[in-house]
Design a protein around this motif. Structure first.
Motif, short mmCIF file in Angstrom:
data_model
loop_
_atom_site.label_atom_id
_atom_site.label_comp_id
_atom_site.label_asym_id
_atom_site.label_seq_id
_atom_site.Cartn_x
_atom_site.Cartn_y
_atom_site.Cartn_z
N ALA A 22 0.86 -1.19 0.00
CA ALA A 22 0.00 0.00 0.00
C ALA A 22 0.88 1.23 0.00
O ALA A 22 1.95 1.25 0.63
N ALA A 23 0.45 2.25 -0.71
CA ALA A 23 1.18 3.51 -0.77
C ALA A 23 0.16 4.64 -0.72
O ALA A 23 -0.83 4.63 -1.45
N LEU A 24 0.40 5.60 0.14
CA LEU A 24 -0.49 6.74 0.32
C LEU A 24 0.29 8.02 0.10
O LEU A 24 1.39 8.18 0.63
N GLY A 25 -0.28 8.92 -0.68
CA GLY A 25 0.29 10.24 -0.86
C GLY A 25 -0.76 11.29 -0.61
O GLY A 25 -1.90 11.14 -1.04
N VAL A 26 -0.40 12.35 0.11
CA VAL A 26 -1.33 13.43 0.46
C VAL A 26 -0.68 14.75 0.09
O VAL A 26 0.53 14.95 0.29
N LEU A 36 3.55 7.69 2.45
CA LEU A 36 3.82 6.52 3.28
C LEU A 36 3.72 5.29 2.40
O LEU A 36 2.74 5.13 1.65
N VAL A 37 4.71 4.41 2.44
CA VAL A 37 4.65 3.13 1.72
C VAL A 37 4.80 2.01 2.73
O VAL A 37 5.61 2.10 3.66
N VAL A 38 4.02 0.95 2.52
CA VAL A 38 3.99 -0.18 3.45
C VAL A 38 3.97 -1.47 2.65
O VAL A 38 3.20 -1.59 1.68
N GLY A 39 4.79 -2.45 3.03
CA GLY A 39 4.67 -3.78 2.46
C GLY A 39 5.71 -4.11 1.42
O GLY A 39 6.81 -3.53 1.39
N THR A 49 10.23 0.43 -2.00
CA THR A 49 11.15 1.55 -1.83
C THR A 49 10.46 2.89 -2.01
O THR A 49 10.99 3.92 -1.61
N GLY A 50 9.27 2.88 -2.64
CA GLY A 50 8.53 4.11 -2.90
C GLY A 50 8.53 4.53 -4.34
O GLY A 50 7.72 5.36 -4.76
N GLY A 295 -9.03 21.83 0.63
CA GLY A 295 -7.66 22.05 0.20
C GLY A 295 -6.79 20.82 0.34
O GLY A 295 -5.62 20.91 0.73
N LEU A 296 -7.35 19.67 -0.04
CA LEU A 296 -6.67 18.39 0.19
C LEU A 296 -6.89 17.47 -1.00
O LEU A 296 -7.98 17.41 -1.57
N ALA A 297 -5.85 16.75 -1.38
CA ALA A 297 -5.97 15.68 -2.37
C ALA A 297 -5.10 14.52 -1.92
O ALA A 297 -4.09 14.71 -1.24
N TRP A 298 -5.50 13.31 -2.30
CA TRP A 298 -4.73 12.15 -1.88
C TRP A 298 -4.86 11.01 -2.88
O TRP A 298 -5.79 10.94 -3.67
N VAL A 299 -3.87 10.13 -2.82
CA VAL A 299 -3.79 8.96 -3.68
C VAL A 299 -3.55 7.75 -2.78
O VAL A 299 -2.68 7.80 -1.90
#
Length: 329
Positions: A22-26, A36-39, A49-50, A295-299
């Protein structure tokens, strides 16, 4: 900027019974970013590694196809209310069907009356599928009601190829997006029953794969940074011209913009988002959301189909939980 609770949710989701990665970007409206990258790239494989490539699946629809249709409108090559037959005169040749008169706008908003899916990958090689697709006697329902359709976006891909006189694979892409990822730096998806192998660096969607790896509905790969850059430009401007970008994020029909799903009850972005939020998801476990009011976006990128799509992992529950925890900070 990524709340501790959000990180806990992602770490708990990854592992046996869930995705391997899983990878999250804000990103915020003033340009602040956090990731944040996990796994691991696959269960038992190397740690993330991201910088890995992810199969974005139906994020291809807004991030490539809808955007390119709007760009073509900006360049005067088409109008959103053009009938399909204007750009695909060979479509449904010698058939009496309303499909020829359905508009690009209707295809973009999934209101053209086409069905969701067909087993194109069982029809033969790519050339056969491309020829048959335009002549298949598709069942076409009434225009207007939202009816999510991969088939409509396959047609939009064909329109783009005609107006730009090049195959989709040869369209220029921005950094962090590609149709041809390096398999050694790509997150694995499914052990495919059709291809009888673990898919790593090749398009998961069977129909897009059979069409050469790229179609209007699927085939795009992205890195976390590359996909987050798209979210940032949607939030802060520059994704398209101001007029086209507004159309891409403004409701055109109930729950649909020209490129995205608008916030509504049960929406994938969570129930705490503002009514002006919009986003889109992909079958492999991907998603992108933009909330201009906050004022927020995320992936959020996962390989929830790994090693099989037939598991019991609740990807929608994770998406909503992540959206709610981000909105609550």
């Amino acid at each position: 900027m990524i709340p501790a609770r959000t990180a806990e949710l992602l770490r708990a989701a990854v592992g046996p019974g869930g995705p391997s990665a899983a990878a999250l970007g804000v990103v915020t409206a003033d340009g602040q970013r956090d990731t944040l990258v996990v796994g691991h790239t696959r269960h038992g494989g190397p740690a993330l590694t991201g910088g890995e490539w992810w199969d974005l699946a139906s994020l291809t629809k807004p991030l490539f196809t809808a955007r390119e249709v709007l760009r073509a409108a900006e360049d005067g090559l088409l109008d959103l209310d053009d009938p399909l037959a204007r750009h695909l005169p060979d479509l449904a040749w010698m058939q009496e069907t309303p499909l020829r008169e359905r508009t690009l706008r209707q295809l973009l908003t999934h209101t053209a009356g086409l069905g969701a899916w067909a087993r194109l990958y069982t029809w033969g090689d790519a050339a056969t599928i491309r020829a048959r697709f335009l002549q298949e006697p598709w069942e076409v329902g009434p225009a207007g009601p939202v009816r999510y359709s991969d088939l409509g976006y396959v047609l939009l891909g064909r329109v783009l190829e005609r107006v730009r006189a090049r195959p989709l694979r040869n369209f220029p892409l921005e950094s962090g997006l590609t149709f041809t990822p390096d398999p050694t730096h790509t997150v694995s998806t499914e052990v495919c029953a059709w291809r009888e192998r673990l898919l790593t660096g090749e398009t998961h969607d069977e129909n897009a794969a059979a069409l050469g790896g790229v179609a209007g509905h699927a085939g795009l790969f992205g890195t976390l940074e590359g996909t987050l850059a798209q979210a940032e430009r949607l939030l802060r401007g520059g994704w398209l011209s101001p007029a086209a970008q507004q159309l891409a994020l403004t409701p055109q029909v109930p729950e649909r913009t020209l490129a995205f799903v608008h916030a509504c009850p049960g929406w994938s972005g969570g129930s705490l988002c503002s009514p002006q939020a919009a986003g889109h998801t992909g079958f492999t476990g991907t998603g992108l959301w933009v909330d201009p009011t906050r004022g927020l976006a995320w992936v959020l990128l996962t390989n929830r189909v790994h090693p099989t799509r037939h598991g019991h992992f609740d990807i929608q529950g994770l998406r909503r939980a992540v959206g709610n925890t981000l909105a609550a900070q």
